[in-house]
Design a protein around this motif. Structure first.
Motif, PDB file in Angstrom:
ATOM      1  N   GLU A   1       0.857  -1.190   0.000  1.00 42.49           N
ATOM      2  CA  GLU A   1       0.000   0.000   0.000  1.00 42.49           C
ATOM      3  C   GLU A   1       0.893   1.240   0.000  1.00 42.49           C
ATOM      4  O   GLU A   1       1.709   1.422   0.911  1.00 42.49           O
TER       5      GLU A   1
ATOM      6  N   LYS B   1      -2.084   7.012 -10.125  1.00 41.04           N
ATOM      7  CA  LYS B   1      -2.772   8.208  -9.640  1.00 41.04           C
ATOM      8  C   LYS B   1      -1.804   9.369  -9.479  1.00 41.04           C
ATOM      9  O   LYS B   1      -2.152  10.528  -9.762  1.00 41.04           O
TER      10      LYS B   1
ATOM     11  N   HIS C   1      -4.002   6.397  -0.086  1.00 38.31           N
ATOM     12  CA  HIS C   1      -3.154   5.244  -0.380  1.00 38.31           C
ATOM     13  C   HIS C   1      -3.919   4.208  -1.188  1.00 38.31           C
ATOM     14  O   HIS C   1      -5.151   4.116  -1.140  1.00 38.31           O
ATOM     15  N   ASP C   2      -3.157   3.395  -1.923  1.00 42.74           N
ATOM     16  CA  ASP C   2      -3.734   2.377  -2.803  1.00 42.74           C
ATOM     17  C   ASP C   2      -2.657   1.343  -3.085  1.00 42.74           C
ATOM     18  O   ASP C   2      -1.478   1.531  -2.714  1.00 42.74           O
ATOM     19  N   GLU C   3      -3.048   0.265  -3.741  1.00 46.06           N
ATOM     20  CA  GLU C   3      -2.064  -0.721  -4.206  1.00 46.06           C
ATOM     21  C   GLU C   3      -0.992   0.011  -5.009  1.00 46.06           C
ATOM     22  O   GLU C   3      -1.258   0.962  -5.717  1.00 46.06           O
TER      23      GLU C   3
ATOM     24  N   ALA D   1       1.259   5.649  -1.140  1.00 47.70           N
ATOM     25  CA  ALA D   1       0.631   6.925  -1.496  1.00 47.70           C
ATOM     26  C   ALA D   1       1.725   7.965  -1.628  1.00 47.70           C
ATOM     27  O   ALA D   1       2.721   7.934  -0.897  1.00 47.70           O
TER      28      ALA D   1
ATOM     29  N   ARG E   1      -1.415   1.118  -8.722  1.00 47.49           N
ATOM     30  CA  ARG E   1      -2.511   2.086  -8.831  1.00 47.49           C
ATOM     31  C   ARG E   1      -2.125   3.418  -8.175  1.00 47.49           C
ATOM     32  O   ARG E   1      -2.514   4.485  -8.655  1.00 47.49           O
ATOM     33  N   ALA E   2      -1.359   3.355  -7.090  1.00 52.98           N
ATOM     34  CA  ALA E   2      -0.911   4.589  -6.436  1.00 52.98           C
ATOM     35  C   ALA E   2      -0.009   5.394  -7.361  1.00 52.98           C
ATOM     36  O   ALA E   2      -0.108   6.624  -7.436  1.00 52.98           O
TER      37      ALA E   2
END
Length: 452
Positions: A134, A222, A213-215, A136, A218-219
């Motif tokens: 995770e 973004k 926050h994200d995987e 970000a 994907r973070a």
């Protein structure tokens, strides 16, 4: 979404055009708008894109020192893959469908220069080790009451800031440009990049935004889209936004801090958190931090990729200069936050706002996993007080040339990212230094023109 679902969406909504883009070695989004027919055909047959996008620099000047592509290869098309999982609509472009792409290959080696492909490979290694990453990123950037035309006309000198004065965390200053401020928050949410927070930082016209926050892949997606999205939204308000690490010597620099934690495969338990251990850090967490500290000096250009990056990494400028870590200390390279399981993480404070998110996050994750694989002990004690004065583990390289030479000859860097990537990336950084060395700066003119 599946190819069939995408095709049905396009048919049902009478979509006539689609935009796709990918990040080059500098993190600049390159892409095009294509007709629905070409897009639908490419879902089966794939797409091609001229590989010059990895053979030129940030100003489209062809490199003369890379082997991946060039005049010697004729700049051929390279297979490009659109990732259907990145589908979103651009709110400020009448909901134009948008996809991210990369140069990964399902049946062969990825293009070594493709930043997103590199991060996908590191993320796959993380999953194979049994962890869910995770991440970000948060960004600071300056906004100016300029256009690209006015900036060029004035030679990028004395740009007019969005607002005057040092107004960190101000409630007043955003109200002066309420439409822009609200658009940033709302349009980003509509672009599937919700902001955790948005506020002014200390400096004329400077903002800071934290992304949820994200995987890890994907973070990074973004983060890349956030930087370009901010610039596009700014254009629509007659403004120019810059993510330079240090645009003015007398003002603070702009960071791109990376927040990171490892969870169990179901993403239900934070593997960094251990309430009964010292500093509430699990043994896994200690290995991860130790790996990052060990690798950092050898892969610094992935966090600080430009000449300008190193103008930010100076003492007393809210950016680290030493190989250090601490609990909640903003003067060290790594800052551990550990008040609860949900929030326990490490913040990598070296990365600047000018970093390529794919490369910065890949470097963070790969170095942490290196520490875990090799069970590196966290022998460096946490810094107490001023991290700038803590030289027990040395300083970071002081400029792009020095940092690049360390990475170029590092067996560790080649092991983490592959020789193809390291060779290409460090060659592009050497090119960047050569362009800088040729330039005559305003400082040189003012200092030497009349007196020598």
């Amino acid at each position: 979404m599946t190819p069939q679902q995408i095709a049905e969406y396009i048919q049902q909504n009478d979509v006539q055009k689609i935009r796709f883009a990918f990040a080059d070695i500098d993190g600049v989004l390159r892409g095009k708008i294509i007709h629905r027919k070409k897009f639908l055909e490419g879902l089966e047959a794939g797409y091609g894109f001229c590989d010059v996008v990895f053979g030129w620099d940030i100003h489209d000047a062809p490199y003369d020192n890379v082997r991946l592509t060039g005049w010697h290869s004729g700049y051929p098309d390279t297979p490009t893959r659109i990732d259907l999982g990145t589908f979103r609509r651009i709110p400020w472009e009448d909901d134009l469908p948008f996809f991210l792409a990369d140069f990964s290959r399902p049946d062969g080696p990825d293009l070594p220069a493709c930043p997103r492909s590199l991060l996908k490979r590191i993320a796959a290694q993380c999953r194979d080790m049994g962890y869910h990453a995770e991440f970000a990123q948060e960004f600071e950037w300056f906004n100016f009451r300029e256009t690209p035309q006015t900036l060029h006309e004035k030679g990028f000198r004395n740009p007019e800031p969005l607002t005057p004065g040092m107004f960190g965390y101000s409630i007043l200053r955003p109200s002066l440009e309420s439409a822009f401020h609200q658009d940033l928050f709302d349009l980003m949410a509509g672009f599937d990049i919700p902001l955790e927070g948005l506020h002014t930082e200390t400096g004329p016209g400077v903002y800071e935004a934290a992304l949820f926050h994200d995987e890890v892949v994907r973070a990074a997606d973004k983060a890349v889209l956030f930087k370009t999205g901010v610039k596009e939204i700014a254009y629509r308000h007659g403004l120019v936004a810059t993510f330079m690490a240090k645009w003015n010597a007398d003002l603070p620099g702009c960071s791109g801090h990376i927040h990171q934690s490892l969870w169990d495969p179901e993403n239900t338990r934070n593997l960094f958190y251990a309430p009964d251990r010292p500093n509430r850090m699990s043994e896994l967490f200690e290995h991860y931090v130790a790996g990052q500290l060990h690798c950092l000096p050898q892969i610094l250009p992935m966090f600080a990729p430009t000449i300008n990056s190193y103008k930010r990494l100076v003492e007393g400028a809210w950016a680290p200069t030493t190989v250090t870590w601490a609990i909640g200390n903003r003067t060290t390279a790594l800052r551990v936050l550990n008040d609860s399981e949900a929030h326990t993480r490490v913040e990598h404070r070296v990365a600047g706002s000018d970093s390529n998110p794919y490369l910065a996050l890949a470097a963070s994750l790969a170095s942490g996993l290196y520490g875990i694989r090799n069970r590196l002990p966290l022998t460096i004690p946490p810094t107490e007080g001023n991290g700038y004065a803590d030289l027990r583990n040395g300083r970071l390289p002081a400029n792009l040339w020095e940092a690049t030479q360390v990475m170029k000859t590092s067996e560790l860097a080649a092991d983490l990212f592959g020789t193809g990537f390291v060779e290409h990336f460090t060659a592009t950084r050497e090119w960047e230094w050569r362009q800088y060395a040729r330039a005559v700066s305003d400082w040189e003119l003012k200092r030497y023109f009349e007196l020598v």
